[in-house]
Write a protein that holds these residues in place. Structure first.
Motif, short mmCIF file in Angstrom:
data_model
loop_
_atom_site.label_atom_id
_atom_site.label_comp_id
_atom_site.label_asym_id
_atom_site.label_seq_id
_atom_site.Cartn_x
_atom_site.Cartn_y
_atom_site.Cartn_z
N ALA A 196 10.07 -0.51 -15.63
CA ALA A 196 9.97 -0.86 -14.21
C ALA A 196 8.75 -0.20 -13.56
CB ALA A 196 11.24 -0.44 -13.47
N LEU A 197 8.32 0.91 -14.11
CA LEU A 197 7.15 1.59 -13.56
C LEU A 197 5.90 0.73 -13.69
CD1 LEU A 197 6.15 4.23 -12.30
CD2 LEU A 197 5.77 5.10 -14.60
N GLY A 198 5.81 -0.05 -14.74
CA GLY A 198 4.66 -0.94 -14.89
C GLY A 198 4.64 -2.03 -13.85
N ARG A 199 5.80 -2.57 -13.50
CA ARG A 199 5.85 -3.60 -12.47
C ARG A 199 5.51 -3.02 -11.09
NH1 ARG A 199 10.33 -4.97 -15.76
NH2 ARG A 199 11.79 -3.87 -14.39
N ILE A 200 5.83 -1.76 -10.89
CA ILE A 200 5.47 -1.13 -9.63
C ILE A 200 3.96 -0.94 -9.53
CG2 ILE A 200 5.67 1.01 -8.30
CD1 ILE A 200 8.51 1.27 -9.42
N LEU A 201 3.35 -0.55 -10.61
CA LEU A 201 1.90 -0.36 -10.60
C LEU A 201 1.15 -1.67 -10.45
CD1 LEU A 201 1.49 2.33 -13.42
CD2 LEU A 201 1.68 2.68 -10.95
N CYS A 202 1.78 -2.80 -10.85
CA CYS A 202 1.14 -4.10 -10.67
C CYS A 202 0.99 -4.48 -9.20
CB CYS A 202 1.93 -5.17 -11.41
SG CYS A 202 1.85 -5.04 -13.21
N ARG A 203 1.77 -3.89 -8.34
CA ARG A 203 1.64 -4.15 -6.90
C ARG A 203 0.45 -3.41 -6.29
NH1 ARG A 203 4.10 -7.51 -8.44
NH2 ARG A 203 6.28 -8.08 -8.18
N LEU B 220 1.08 11.63 5.25
CA LEU B 220 0.87 10.18 5.20
C LEU B 220 2.20 9.48 5.09
CD1 LEU B 220 -2.11 10.17 2.66
CD2 LEU B 220 -2.26 10.00 5.13
N ARG B 221 2.37 8.43 5.86
CA ARG B 221 3.62 7.68 5.85
C ARG B 221 3.81 6.97 4.50
NH1 ARG B 221 3.78 3.52 8.54
NH2 ARG B 221 1.59 3.33 9.19
N GLN C 249 0.82 -1.21 0.00
CA GLN C 249 0.00 0.00 0.00
C GLN C 249 0.85 1.26 0.00
OE1 GLN C 249 -2.84 -0.11 3.18
NE2 GLN C 249 -3.90 -1.91 2.38
N ARG C 250 2.03 1.21 0.58
CA ARG C 250 2.94 2.37 0.64
C ARG C 250 4.26 2.00 -0.03
NH1 ARG C 250 0.49 2.10 5.75
NH2 ARG C 250 -0.63 3.99 6.35
N LEU C 251 4.71 2.87 -0.90
CA LEU C 251 5.99 2.64 -1.59
C LEU C 251 6.76 3.96 -1.63
CD1 LEU C 251 5.43 0.29 -4.67
CD2 LEU C 251 6.90 -0.07 -2.71
N ASP C 252 7.98 3.93 -1.15
CA ASP C 252 8.86 5.09 -1.17
C ASP C 252 10.05 4.77 -2.06
OD1 ASP C 252 10.31 7.35 -0.78
OD2 ASP C 252 10.36 7.26 1.40
N LEU C 253 10.04 5.32 -3.26
CA LEU C 253 11.13 5.11 -4.22
C LEU C 253 11.76 6.44 -4.60
CD1 LEU C 253 9.43 2.46 -6.54
CD2 LEU C 253 11.11 2.06 -4.74
N GLY C 254 11.82 7.34 -3.64
CA GLY C 254 12.44 8.63 -3.88
C GLY C 254 13.94 8.53 -4.03
N ASN C 255 14.50 9.35 -4.91
CA ASN C 255 15.94 9.38 -5.17
C ASN C 255 16.46 8.04 -5.70
OD1 ASN C 255 16.56 12.16 -4.05
ND2 ASN C 255 15.71 11.18 -2.23
N LYS C 256 15.64 7.35 -6.49
CA LYS C 256 16.03 6.07 -7.07
C LYS C 256 16.13 6.20 -8.59
CE LYS C 256 15.67 4.05 -3.03
NZ LYS C 256 16.86 3.56 -2.29
N THR C 257 16.67 5.17 -9.18
CA THR C 257 16.76 5.07 -10.64
C THR C 257 15.98 3.84 -11.08
OG1 THR C 257 18.93 6.15 -10.65
CG2 THR C 257 18.30 4.89 -12.61
N LEU C 258 14.92 4.06 -11.82
CA LEU C 258 14.06 2.97 -12.27
C LEU C 258 14.39 2.64 -13.72
CD1 LEU C 258 10.63 4.06 -10.75
CD2 LEU C 258 12.46 2.71 -9.72
N ALA C 259 14.55 1.38 -13.99
CA ALA C 259 14.88 0.93 -15.34
C ALA C 259 13.67 1.06 -16.26
CB ALA C 259 15.38 -0.51 -15.30
N LYS C 260 13.90 0.74 -17.49
CA LYS C 260 12.83 0.81 -18.48
C LYS C 260 11.73 -0.20 -18.15
CE LYS C 260 12.03 0.43 -23.47
NZ LYS C 260 12.66 0.14 -24.79
N ARG D 149 5.68 7.46 -3.69
CA ARG D 149 6.59 8.61 -3.70
C ARG D 149 7.73 8.34 -4.66
NH1 ARG D 149 11.34 10.19 -0.77
NH2 ARG D 149 11.55 12.45 -0.75
N LEU D 150 7.85 9.18 -5.68
CA LEU D 150 8.91 9.08 -6.68
C LEU D 150 9.66 10.40 -6.81
CD1 LEU D 150 6.99 7.09 -9.43
CD2 LEU D 150 8.80 6.21 -7.96
N ALA D 151 9.77 11.14 -5.74
CA ALA D 151 10.41 12.46 -5.77
C ALA D 151 11.89 12.31 -6.07
CB ALA D 151 10.20 13.17 -4.44
#
Length: 508
Positions: A246-253, A504-505, A233-244, A259-261
């Motif tokens: 990879a955003l779709g696999r994150i949305l599948c969860r 929100l946490r 329910q909560r995902l903090d991926l701030g200051n990360k590098t996401l591969a090509k 947070r993608l700041a």
């Protein structure tokens, strides 16, 4: 008489030594030096005599030849034992567990006497001595160097390899490693198979996301349980590098808070549109292409709070934001590419907007007029700082349309004057007003704000000197002046904390 005889005997012995001594005869004759090695079986008797080793006297039960052979074998065995402490076929006399040897009077000769326990042994070849001495059991005294090497391990035997046997240190370490392996080997069936999915899920919810991702690689069942949407329910991926992609696999969860700041997000090209559960999305200062951002917003129709700070926008993206009818908070600080058409489509769709930050977006006059005429009437918090072309008429239209404003920031609107200040007086619910660096406002005109009963905070940074500021505080005793230098309207994070967005946490 006896003294003269002894003197003559000594002179005769010295004369014989001068002639028969191997060392002196070698120097005189310049002959080759003989071998002095104790491992040489052909050691001369003369060499042994000069080194202080006398030949054993003939025993009654043995022939002279056997005595000489036994003497040589025992001498070599004695020297080998002195050189190598690991070779000890006889019980050490210094050990407290070894049997006591009866005391006898020693022979005056430098060699072993007839009563020595070594003389009673039968002579053995050197190879037999070496082979038998390693397999015989012996005790290690605490004072010997061997005991210091083993460090109090007791007596060891080479044949068994356990305590009470002679063994090397390497063997002991190998046995300890094997013992540890046998100790921690699982016995029986896997206890996790006896648990239900609900019980495993209650265990997984206490794990961090990185550990949960490792658990997914254990087996198919763990993968199925770890993919449960309640764990993501909560995902903090701030200051990360996401591969090509990879955003779709994150949305599948199916996360709710994402947070993608300040992240670098790879391109994503989905073939189908699938609605996600994301309601709180922070993309502030992230690196993302406009195509990927458009696909992401297209799959997030249930957004309630969104931050697109410092991103490049276009009309398509603004129209996709307008489709989020449940949007309450929108942060567009320093966003580029906002046009009047895109702003109109956004405001017509987001009728439930309550908090908007559109500061420092370089809005032109047309976009600014559309903004003040199309803002939702339920808007409570608005940040328009940096709109340098905003006039008093625009401010009056804004105040007339948004009468429920609680917080308003008009900092750096350099064209605002006394008429704009009079237009803000009817806002009965206004609690926080920011007019920093609005230099056309006269200081004495600010005293009229005392008629706003709900006003609690006033920001006038950079406008008044210290003396005038003290006089303004005295004129407005119920209002706190210059308490907040920066605005927090629609901002996902405030201060140094980066573990929550909009209160929100983002981390479990």
């Amino acid at each position: 008489m006896n003294a003269s005889v002894d003197t003559e005997d000594c002179q005769a012995l010295s004369a014989i030594d001068e002639v028969e001594s191997p060392r002196k005869r070698m120097r005189l004759d310049s002959s080759a030096r003989k071998s002095w090695s104790m491992m040489d079986r052909k050691t001369d008797t003369e060499v042994l005599q000069e080194m202080g080793v006398s030949v054993l006297e003939q025993d009654d039960s043995e022939t002279p030849c056997d005595a000489v052979t036994a003497t040589k074998s025992l001498k070599r065995k004695h020297d080998i034992e002195n050189v190598n402490p690991n070779i000890n076929s006889v019980t050490s006399p210094r050990c407290r567990y070894s049997p006591k040897i009866p005391k006898t009077r020693c022979s005056p000769s430098p060699g072993p006497s007839k009563t020595s326990p070594r003389s009673s042994e039968k002579a053995k070849p050197l190879q037999d001595v070496l082979e038998t001495s390693f397999t015989q059991e012996y005790h290690i005294d605490e004072d010997t160097p061997l005991a210091q090497i083993y460090g109090g391990y007791g007596a060891y035997t080479a044949s068994s390899g356990t305590k009470g046997s002679a063994s090397t240190r390497l063997g002991l370490e190998e046995q300890e490693i094997l013992a540890r392996k046998e100790k921690f080997e699982p016995n029986g069936a896997d206890t996790f198979t006896l648990l239900s999915d609900e019980m495993i899920l209650s265990v997984f919810k206490w794990l961090p996301k990185r550990t949960l991702a490792h658990c997914m690689t254990v087996c198919k069942r763990w993968y199925r349980v770890a993919c449960d949407e309640t764990l993501w329910q909560r995902l903090d991926l701030g200051n990360k590098t996401l591969a090509k992609d990879a955003l779709g696999r994150i949305l599948c969860r199916k996360p709710i808070i994402l947070r993608l700041a300040s992240s670098e997000i790879g391109d994503w090209h989905p073939t189908t549109v699938t609605a996600t559960r994301i309601q709180y999305l922070d993309l502030s200062m992230s690196s993302i292409s406009r195509q990927t951002l458009a696909k992401l917003l297209e799959n997030c129709p249930a957004l309630r709070k969104l931050s697109l700070e410092s991103l490049q926008l276009d009309d398509e993206i603004m129209a996709l934001i307008g489709r989020c009818s449940s949007l309450e908070t929108l942060n567009l600080t320093m966003a580029q590419g906002i046009t009047p058409e895109g702003l109109k489509s956004l405001l017509h769709g987001c009728t439930g907007l309550q908090s908007l930050n559109i500061s420092w977006c370089n809005l032109n006059e047309e976009a600014l007029n559309i903004l003040v005429n199309c803002l939702p009437t339920k808007l409570q918090r608005l940040n328009l700082s940096g709109a340098r072309i905003m006039s008093d008429d625009c401010c009056a239209q804004l105040a007339a349309r948004c009468g429920r404003l609680v917080e308003l920031d008009l900092s750096d609107c350099a064209q605002l004057g006394r008429a704009a200040l009079r237009a803000l007086l009817p806002l009965a619910r206004l609690e926080h007003l920011a007019l920093s660096r609005c230099y056309l406002l006269p200081p004495h005109a600010l005293t009229k704000l005392s008629g706003m009963t709900a006003l609690q905070y006033l920001e006038v940074w950079g406008m008044l000197p210290a003396a005038s500021l003290s006089a303004l505080r005295a004129a407005l005793p119920a209002i706190q002046i210059n308490q907040f230098m920066f605005s927090a309207i629609a901002r996902p994070t405030v201060g140094a904390r980066r573990t929550s967005i909009w209160g929100l946490r983002t981390r479990d």
